[in-house]
Enzyme design. Structure first.
Site, PDB file in Angstrom:
ATOM      1  N   THR A 115       0.838  -1.205   0.000  1.00 45.53           N
ATOM      2  CA  THR A 115       0.000   0.000   0.000  1.00 45.53           C
ATOM      3  C   THR A 115       0.871   1.253   0.000  1.00 45.53           C
ATOM      4  OG1 THR A 115      -1.557  -1.248   1.388  1.00 45.53           O
ATOM      5  CG2 THR A 115      -1.968   1.104   1.153  1.00 45.53           C
ATOM      6  N   ARG A 166       7.935  -2.706   2.784  1.00 42.52           N
ATOM      7  CA  ARG A 166       8.134  -2.836   4.234  1.00 42.52           C
ATOM      8  C   ARG A 166       8.517  -4.263   4.569  1.00 42.52           C
ATOM      9  NH1 ARG A 166       3.223   0.891   6.710  1.00 42.52           N
ATOM     10  NH2 ARG A 166       3.525   2.497   5.142  1.00 42.52           N
ATOM     11  N   SER A 185       6.372   3.693   8.480  1.00 44.08           N
ATOM     12  CA  SER A 185       5.218   4.432   8.981  1.00 44.08           C
ATOM     13  C   SER A 185       4.765   4.019  10.374  1.00 44.08           C
ATOM     14  CB  SER A 185       4.090   4.312   7.970  1.00 44.08           C
ATOM     15  OG  SER A 185       3.074   5.196   8.302  1.00 44.08           O
ATOM     16  N   HIS A 186       3.554   3.495  10.483  1.00 41.85           N
ATOM     17  CA  HIS A 186       2.987   3.201  11.803  1.00 41.85           C
ATOM     18  C   HIS A 186       3.481   1.861  12.353  1.00 41.85           C
ATOM     19  CE1 HIS A 186       0.503   1.376   8.740  1.00 41.85           C
ATOM     20  NE2 HIS A 186       0.112   0.490   9.617  1.00 41.85           N
ATOM     21  N   LYS A 202      10.110   4.090   0.612  1.00 44.65           N
ATOM     22  CA  LYS A 202       9.060   4.518  -0.318  1.00 44.65           C
ATOM     23  C   LYS A 202       9.700   5.441  -1.341  1.00 44.65           C
ATOM     24  CE  LYS A 202       6.702   6.788   3.108  1.00 44.65           C
ATOM     25  NZ  LYS A 202       5.551   7.474   3.717  1.00 44.65           N
ATOM     26  N   ASP A 246       1.886   9.691  13.525  1.00 45.84           N
ATOM     27  CA  ASP A 246       2.515   8.363  13.459  1.00 45.84           C
ATOM     28  C   ASP A 246       4.013   8.425  13.179  1.00 45.84           C
ATOM     29  OD1 ASP A 246       2.369   9.155  10.793  1.00 45.84           O
ATOM     30  OD2 ASP A 246       2.089   7.108  10.066  1.00 45.84           O
ATOM     31  N   ASP A 280       6.011   8.336  10.588  1.00 45.06           N
ATOM     32  CA  ASP A 280       6.560   9.245   9.575  1.00 45.06           C
ATOM     33  C   ASP A 280       5.775  10.545   9.456  1.00 45.06           C
ATOM     34  OD1 ASP A 280       4.404   7.799   8.557  1.00 45.06           O
ATOM     35  OD2 ASP A 280       5.096   7.984   6.488  1.00 45.06           O
ATOM     36  N   ASP A 318       2.622  11.339   8.799  1.00 43.71           N
ATOM     37  CA  ASP A 318       1.547  11.630   7.847  1.00 43.71           C
ATOM     38  C   ASP A 318       0.151  11.345   8.405  1.00 43.71           C
ATOM     39  OD1 ASP A 318       1.912   8.901   7.755  1.00 43.71           O
ATOM     40  OD2 ASP A 318       2.108   8.761   5.573  1.00 43.71           O
ATOM     41  N   ARG A 319       0.073  10.674   9.549  1.00 47.32           N
ATOM     42  CA  ARG A 319      -1.247  10.404  10.129  1.00 47.32           C
ATOM     43  C   ARG A 319      -1.552  11.384  11.254  1.00 47.32           C
ATOM     44  NH1 ARG A 319      -2.645   4.063  10.352  1.00 47.32           N
ATOM     45  NH2 ARG A 319      -1.746   3.526   8.339  1.00 47.32           N
ATOM     46  N   THR A 368      -7.757   2.208  -1.284  1.00 48.73           N
ATOM     47  CA  THR A 368      -6.935   2.552  -0.124  1.00 48.73           C
ATOM     48  C   THR A 368      -5.498   2.860  -0.549  1.00 48.73           C
ATOM     49  OG1 THR A 368      -8.281   1.248   1.360  1.00 48.73           O
ATOM     50  CG2 THR A 368      -6.002   1.590   2.015  1.00 48.73           C
ATOM     51  N   GLU A 392      -8.496   9.476   4.466  1.00 48.85           N
ATOM     52  CA  GLU A 392      -8.678   8.048   4.655  1.00 48.85           C
ATOM     53  C   GLU A 392      -9.113   7.805   6.093  1.00 48.85           C
ATOM     54  OE1 GLU A 392      -6.068   5.261   2.254  1.00 48.85           O
ATOM     55  OE2 GLU A 392      -4.606   6.632   3.108  1.00 48.85           O
ATOM     56  N   GLU A 393      -9.873   6.737   6.276  1.00 48.99           N
ATOM     57  CA  GLU A 393     -10.345   6.391   7.618  1.00 48.99           C
ATOM     58  C   GLU A 393      -9.184   6.054   8.568  1.00 48.99           C
ATOM     59  OE1 GLU A 393      -9.668   3.093   8.567  1.00 48.99           O
ATOM     60  OE2 GLU A 393      -8.817   2.870   6.535  1.00 48.99           O
ATOM     61  N   SER A 394      -8.027   5.738   7.994  1.00 51.26           N
ATOM     62  CA  SER A 394      -6.872   5.306   8.770  1.00 51.26           C
ATOM     63  C   SER A 394      -6.075   6.496   9.306  1.00 51.26           C
ATOM     64  CB  SER A 394      -5.982   4.423   7.897  1.00 51.26           C
ATOM     65  OG  SER A 394      -5.652   5.125   6.707  1.00 51.26           O
ATOM     66  N   LYS A 422      -0.453  12.508   2.761  1.00 48.39           N
ATOM     67  CA  LYS A 422      -1.257  12.899   3.896  1.00 48.39           C
ATOM     68  C   LYS A 422      -0.342  13.612   4.895  1.00 48.39           C
ATOM     69  CE  LYS A 422      -1.285   8.249   5.914  1.00 48.39           C
ATOM     70  NZ  LYS A 422      -1.188   7.085   5.017  1.00 48.39           N
ATOM     71  N   ARG A 430      -9.014  -6.399   7.722  1.00 49.66           N
ATOM     72  CA  ARG A 430      -9.701  -5.210   8.211  1.00 49.66           C
ATOM     73  C   ARG A 430     -11.183  -5.310   7.860  1.00 49.66           C
ATOM     74  NH1 ARG A 430      -5.243  -2.564   9.643  1.00 49.66           N
ATOM     75  NH2 ARG A 430      -3.596  -2.037   8.149  1.00 49.66           N
TER      76      ARG A 430
HETATM   77  C1  VG1 Z   1      -2.901   1.267   5.792  1.00 48.43           C
HETATM   78  C2  VG1 Z   1      -4.158   2.105   5.759  1.00 48.43           C
HETATM   79  C3  VG1 Z   1      -4.168   2.968   4.526  1.00 48.43           C
HETATM   80  C4  VG1 Z   1      -2.897   3.830   4.485  1.00 48.43           C
HETATM   81  C5  VG1 Z   1      -1.670   2.930   4.586  1.00 48.43           C
HETATM   82  C6  VG1 Z   1      -0.388   3.722   4.686  1.00 48.43           C
HETATM   83  O1  VG1 Z   1      -2.863   0.412   4.678  1.00 48.43           O
HETATM   84  O2  VG1 Z   1      -5.312   1.295   5.799  1.00 48.43           O
HETATM   85  O3  VG1 Z   1      -5.331   3.773   4.522  1.00 48.43           O
HETATM   86  O4  VG1 Z   1      -2.844   4.575   3.312  1.00 48.43           O
HETATM   87  O5  VG1 Z   1      -1.760   2.118   5.748  1.00 48.43           O
HETATM   88  O6  VG1 Z   1      -0.395   4.558   5.798  1.00 48.43           O
HETATM   89  P1  VG1 Z   1      -3.282  -1.137   4.757  1.00 48.43           P
HETATM   90  O7  VG1 Z   1      -3.042  -1.676   3.394  1.00 48.43           O
HETATM   91  O8  VG1 Z   1      -2.475  -1.738   5.841  1.00 48.43           O
HETATM   92  O9  VG1 Z   1      -4.739  -1.131   5.136  1.00 48.43           O
HETATM   93  V1  VG1 Z   1       1.058   4.925   6.555  1.00 48.43           V
HETATM   94  O10 VG1 Z   1       0.792   6.192   7.551  1.00 48.43           O
HETATM   95  O11 VG1 Z   1       1.348   3.444   7.342  1.00 48.43           O
HETATM   96  O12 VG1 Z   1       2.143   5.111   5.369  1.00 48.43           O
HETATM   97 CO    CO Z   2       2.500   7.034   8.056  1.00 47.47          CO
END
Ligand code: VG1
Ligand code: CO
Length: 544
Positions: free
Chosen positions: A18, A22, A113-114, A126, A278, A280, A282-283, A345, A364-366, A377, A497
């Site tokens: 996504t 990673r 990221s998270h 990335k 988070d 990096d 962006d959240r 997504t 995004e909901e995330s 983001k 999910r």
């Molecule tokens: C998750 C989230 C998605 C987001 C992605 C990257 O992906 O659901 O909305 O864009 O993380 O966010 P997935 O495929 O695990 O559902 V970040 O802040 O981790 O770069």
């Molecule tokens: Co992130």
């Protein structure tokens, strides 16, 4: 400068998910693993030759070592100039800002990221393109293809490069500029938001906030902008220092992982406003005093109130949300008379819409929200947006959201995550459900009737590219829905999910408990998909 051509063999598992590639740190530390992927970027992204590359990361374990490798490879691959964040630090939105401002041809952000960090946790890489946004699938696909047949990479034989002091050095033909990671970003934020008004809000003495940087990359940005520039009291930013292992925590700003912040906001003498971001940066998570704002609601509220903020005073052109994100934003778009898009997504799907000027806000909901000011983001941007609204409206977070619900209705929303599920079992669940979709239409489950059930696919309205299998949706009459997806960011097994949404127009019913009011839909999801039987789990690991 001597350049070595190193023989290597392809790795078969370098397909970006996504958001980037990673893997566990130990996977990235295998000889040639990082080098292969970076060479695949340089081999496929020809504009970088003689061009500018932006380089930084979230400060996690292995960040500094990886930056040294990438600098040496950039020098060997004919990159003219690299802008690197001091200390190897650049948040994802700041990297996007720097790429755009300095007209770089691309950027590499080192982050998972998270996902947690540390020697036994995750690392990631990335690639962002010249618009500052995540590489679209055509680019990640080409990079992946290149990794499958790679036989050599180029690397300069040079000593360690100092990335801790601002200024320019040369590596052979290439110039390395170590830049302040915050400065360009701070300037951009100042151009969008009413800093004087926010400053006055903090100065009033009647407004207190807490920001949880989770020992991740946003700490230096938040301290400089919130405390030093906008006058928030010292100590407003908690866990401000970026640490290689995020202090042992999970840098995911949700109710579970930002535990201390949540306790403060829900405790006695709670501050007025709370936020977190988070790994990096962006959240964002937004909290009021004893009040949680769902990311889907946050997007809708920002869209409905954008005209209060200098950067969006002219109004917004359109809104885009990822498919699983609640439909609250759609209602705002309808009322504003602007276009609304539903994308798969991942932020990369917003890039074309933003570039084409079709949308101003995306979410995004995330816990992801942003606008056309960058192509990622942007956590701190969302926090500043909320601060600007609070300063203008002089209402509490809760009042703003409740007023929004009264006007638009409330989209009750939850996400249930089942983490580290056996991959085959997760695939079996998705396959079973996919096979069943066609038969669901018209079926009644309790008070809900299925209007449509499908495997979500998206055709990009700008370039016509098509993305399939982006989540299984069961849509009920009246706008309720349940959505199933497998995560594309995990590094262990599969993460299932489940996204659940119900629309409630009646203001008398806007005070219900989310899990209770969605319980029937959650039970229907179980009935349709057999989550327990397939995963062997009694309940989700994380409920948001
Ligand atoms: C998750 C989230 C998605 C987001 C992605 C990257 O992906 O659901 O909305 O864009 O993380 O966010 P997935 O495929 O695990 O559902 V970040 O802040 O981790 O770069
Ligand atoms: Co992130």
């Amino acid at each position: 400068m001597k350049i070595a051509i190193v023989e290597t063999r392809p790795f078969k598992d370098q397909k970006p998910g996504t958001s980037g590639l990673r893997k566990r740190v130990r996977v990235f530390r295998q000889p040639h693993y990082l080098e292969n992927f970076v060479q695949a970027i340089f081999d496929t992204q020809k504009d970088l030759h003689g061009g500018t590359l932006v380089l930084g990361g979230d400060g996690r374990y292995h960040n500094r070592e990886a930056i040294q490798v990438i600098l040496r490879m950039a020098a060997a691959n004919g990159i003219a100039r690299v802008l690197v964040g001091a200390g190897g630090i650049l948040s994802t939105p700041a990297a996007s800002c720097v790429i755009r401002k300095h007209r770089a041809q691309g950027g590499i952000v080192l982050s998972a990221s998270h996902n947690p960090g540390g020697p036994d946790a995750d690392f990631g890489i990335k690639y962002n393109i010249a618009n500052g946004g995540p590489a679209p699938e055509s680019v990640t696909g080409a990079i992946h293809q290149a990794t499958l047949s790679l036989s050599r990479y180029h690397i300069a034989e040079i000593p360690h490069v100092d990335i801790d002091h601002l200024g320019e050095t040369r590596l052979g033909e290439m110039s390395v500029e170590v830049i302040d990671p915050v400065a360009d970003y701070e300037t951009l934020m100042e151009s969008l938001f009413d800093f004087d008004r926010i400053h006055a809000l903090f100065n009033s003495g009647h407004f207190h906030m807490r920001f949880d940087a989770m020992h991740a990359v946003t700490g230096p940005y938040a301290v400089r902008i919130l405390e030093n520039r906008l006058g928030a009291e010292p100590g407003t930013v908690m866990r401000a220092e970026p640490l290689a292992d995020f202090g042992g925590g999970h840098p995911d700003p949700n109710l579970a992982h930002a535990h201390d912040l949540v306790q403060q906001l829900f405790g006695r003498e709670a501050p007025d406003f709370g936020a977190a971001s988070d790994g990096d940066g962006d959240r964002n998570m937004i909290l009021g005093r004893r009040f949680f704002v769902t990311p889907s609601d946050s997007l809708a509220v920002l869209a409905a109130n954008a005209h209060h903020v200098p950067g969006y005073r002219q109004g917004i052109r359109g809104i885009a949300r990822s498919m699983p994100t609640s439909q609250a934003a759609d209602r705002v778009a309808a009322r504003l008379g602007v276009e609304c898009f539903e994308t798969p997504t991942g932020w990369k799907f917003f890039g074309n819409l933003l570039d084409a000027g079709r949308v101003t806000l995306c979410g995004e909901e995330s816990f992801g929200t942003s606008s056309d000011h960058v192509r990622e983001k942007d956590g701190l941007w969302a926090v500043l947006f909320w601060l600007n609204l609070l300063a203008v409206k002089r209402q509490s977070v809760e009042q703003i959201v409740r007023e929004h619900w009264r006007l638009y209705g409330r989209n009750y929303y939850t996400r249930h995550d089942y983490e580290a599920v056996d991959s085959e079992r997760a695939e079996a669940l998705m396959k079973g459900l996919r096979d069943k979709l066609a038969s669901l239409k018209g079926q009644r489950f309790g008070e809900y009737r299925v209007e449509q059930a499908d495997d979500f696919a998206y055709t990009d309205p700008v370039d016509g590219s098509r993305s399939e299998h982006q989540g299984l949706r069961v849509l009920f009459e009246g706008g309720s829905r349940v959505v199933f997806r497998l995560s594309g960011t995990g590094t262990e097994g599969a993460t299932l999910r489940l996204y659940v949404e119900r629309f409630e127009p009646d203001p008398e019913r806007h005070n219900l408990d989310t899990q209770e009011t969605l319980a029937e839909l959650i039970a229907i999801a179980e009935q349709i998909a057999g989550i327990r039987a397939h995963t062997g789990r009694e309940k989700p690991d994380v409920i948001t």
